[in-house]
Motif scaffolding. Structure first.
Motif, short mmCIF file in Angstrom:
data_model
loop_
_atom_site.label_atom_id
_atom_site.label_comp_id
_atom_site.label_asym_id
_atom_site.label_seq_id
_atom_site.Cartn_x
_atom_site.Cartn_y
_atom_site.Cartn_z
N THR A 2 0.83 -1.20 0.00
CA THR A 2 0.00 0.00 0.00
C THR A 2 0.86 1.25 0.00
N ARG A 3 0.26 2.34 -0.34
CA ARG A 3 0.91 3.66 -0.28
C ARG A 3 0.25 4.47 0.83
N ILE A 4 1.04 5.34 1.46
CA ILE A 4 0.55 6.22 2.52
C ILE A 4 0.79 7.65 2.07
N THR A 5 -0.26 8.47 2.15
CA THR A 5 -0.13 9.89 1.81
C THR A 5 -0.68 10.73 2.95
N THR A 6 -0.31 12.01 2.94
CA THR A 6 -0.83 12.94 3.95
C THR A 6 -1.06 14.30 3.32
N HIS A 7 -1.86 15.09 3.99
CA HIS A 7 -2.16 16.46 3.61
C HIS A 7 -2.27 17.23 4.92
N ILE A 8 -1.39 18.20 5.14
CA ILE A 8 -1.38 18.93 6.41
C ILE A 8 -2.00 20.30 6.20
N LEU A 9 -3.01 20.58 7.02
CA LEU A 9 -3.71 21.85 6.94
C LEU A 9 -3.57 22.61 8.26
N ASP A 10 -3.23 23.88 8.17
CA ASP A 10 -3.11 24.75 9.34
C ASP A 10 -4.49 25.36 9.57
N THR A 11 -5.23 24.80 10.51
CA THR A 11 -6.61 25.24 10.73
C THR A 11 -6.69 26.63 11.34
N ARG A 45 0.83 18.98 0.86
CA ARG A 45 0.88 17.54 0.57
C ARG A 45 2.32 17.03 0.50
N ALA A 46 2.50 15.79 0.95
CA ALA A 46 3.80 15.13 0.85
C ALA A 46 3.64 14.02 -0.18
N ALA A 47 3.88 14.34 -1.42
CA ALA A 47 3.60 13.42 -2.53
C ALA A 47 4.50 12.19 -2.55
N LYS A 48 5.72 12.30 -2.05
CA LYS A 48 6.67 11.18 -2.15
C LYS A 48 6.94 10.52 -0.80
N LEU A 49 5.92 10.48 0.04
CA LEU A 49 6.11 9.89 1.37
C LEU A 49 6.39 8.39 1.27
N THR A 50 5.72 7.69 0.38
CA THR A 50 6.02 6.28 0.13
C THR A 50 6.28 6.12 -1.37
N PRO A 51 7.51 6.39 -1.80
CA PRO A 51 7.81 6.22 -3.22
C PRO A 51 7.62 4.78 -3.68
N GLU A 52 7.81 3.83 -2.77
CA GLU A 52 7.54 2.41 -3.02
C GLU A 52 6.44 1.98 -2.06
#
Length: 111
Positions: A2-11, A45-52
């Motif tokens: 699986t791949r893991i992605t994130t999106h960090i928002l400053d509320t 966004r951290a697009a390359k958090l799990t390149p594999e």
């Protein structure tokens, strides 16, 4: 796998949190291994958090929010935000958004 992605928002500012250092750790018993490290882009966004793709198991997604708040001239209670998850391998993608402010953070399972 699986791949893991994130999106960090400053509320507190109502905008993406850019330039936040993030890293993914694998945990096996007492052994902690850093799998990858990245930085959020202008959209938070951290697009390359799990390149594999990663296997099922115990992971921690960590974000250096203390440095982010310091760089933006604000005090914060938290040095880092940690999302501790079990990946079951049944899904091909886990999206783990992180909502931050100087004195709180929260997360949820995104799509």
């Amino acid at each position: 796998m699986t791949r893991i992605t994130t999106h960090i928002l400053d509320t507190s500012l109502g905008q993406p949190a850019a330039n936040v250092r993030v890293w993914l750790e694998s945990l096996e018993g007492q052994k902690i291994t850093v799998i990858s490290e990245s930085q959020t882009d202008a959209d938070g966004r951290a697009a390359k958090l799990t390149p594999e793709p990663v296997a099922c198991g115990h992971y921690r997604l960590c974000a250096d929010i203390g440095a982010y708040f310091k760089a933006t001239g604000r005090d914060t209670l938290y040095h880092s935000a940690i999302i501790d998850v079990m990946i079951d391998g049944e899904q091909d993608h886990y999206h783990l958004p992180l909502l931050i402010s100087a004195y709180s953070y929260s997360t949820y399972r995104g799509s």
